[in-house]
Design a protein around this motif. Structure first.
Motif, PDB file in Angstrom:
ATOM      1  N   PHE A  42       0.961  -0.828  -0.261  1.00 12.03           N
ATOM      2  CA  PHE A  42       0.000  -0.053  -0.025  1.00 12.03           C
ATOM      3  C   PHE A  42       0.619   0.935   0.281  1.00 12.03           C
ATOM      4  N   VAL A  43       1.875   1.169   0.031  1.00 15.15           N
ATOM      5  CA  VAL A  43       3.308   2.145   0.259  1.00 15.15           C
ATOM      6  C   VAL A  43       3.510   2.703  -0.936  1.00 15.15           C
ATOM      7  N   LYS A  44       2.910   3.754  -1.887  1.00 14.75           N
ATOM      8  CA  LYS A  44       2.876   3.266  -3.254  1.00 14.75           C
ATOM      9  C   LYS A  44       4.724   4.232  -3.833  1.00 14.75           C
ATOM     10  N   GLY A  45       5.567   4.722  -2.674  1.00  9.85           N
ATOM     11  CA  GLY A  45       6.726   5.358  -3.155  1.00  9.85           C
ATOM     12  C   GLY A  45       6.523   7.144  -3.041  1.00  9.85           C
ATOM     13  N   VAL A  46       7.719   7.371  -3.205  1.00 11.55           N
ATOM     14  CA  VAL A  46       7.790   8.949  -2.452  1.00 11.55           C
ATOM     15  C   VAL A  46       6.867  10.050  -3.742  1.00 11.55           C
TER      16      VAL A  46
END
Length: 153
Positions: A42-46
């Motif tokens: 669920f952490v798609k990036g920065v």
């Protein structure tokens, strides 16, 4: 008589949710994300937001809701969680509402498939509508926050 709480209303899988205005730094249009390896799905990036690296999570993925393509209405709500900024991808950000704290009830065990620990409460709005208020500290637990802080470093 309860106090008025200002909340940003956003949509996720056809349900309305709210987060306190004081926690929201900015609302951004979707933009390219830089993927980071070895992070939860669920952490798609920065993103680079005015010189600051901000981790971005997809709330649909966090709440195990069906994924959907991003649209022109999709937004990244930048919120403050425990002294750091995190972007939350939502289907759309609609409105700012004043919610009377007297109208907020404890959340039921599950709302729209989302477990109660992620929820601060449910506000009854005029017209019989309900607004689910998020508990941002639980949306990202301590170990996930530590992981995200390392992304910012």
């Amino acid at each position: 008589m309860g106090e008025e709480l200002k909340v940003i209303v956003f949509t996720l899988a056809h349900e309305q949710y709210g987060v306190e205005v004081e926690r929201v730094r900015t609302i951004e249009r979707m933009q390219p994300l830089t993927r980071v390896p070895k992070t939860p799905a669920f952490v798609k990036g920065v993103i680079n937001l005015r010189g600051v690296v901000v981790p971005v999570i997809d709330l649909r993925g966090r709440f195990q809701l069906p994924e959907s393509d991003y649209t022109d209405n999709s937004r990244i709500i930048i919120v403050a969680v425990k002294e750091m900024e995190v972007g939350l991808i939502v289907d759309s950000a609609n409105d700012v509402l004043d919610v009377n704290t007297d109208s907020i009830e404890d959340p039921p065990e599950i709302v729209g498939g989302i477990r109660a620990k992620y929820l601060r409460g449910v506000a009854k709005l005029s017209g019989g509508n309900l607004l689910v208020l998020l508990n941002l500290e639980e949306v990202l637990n301590k170990s996930e926050i530590v992981q995200l802080e390392q992304l910012e470093a």
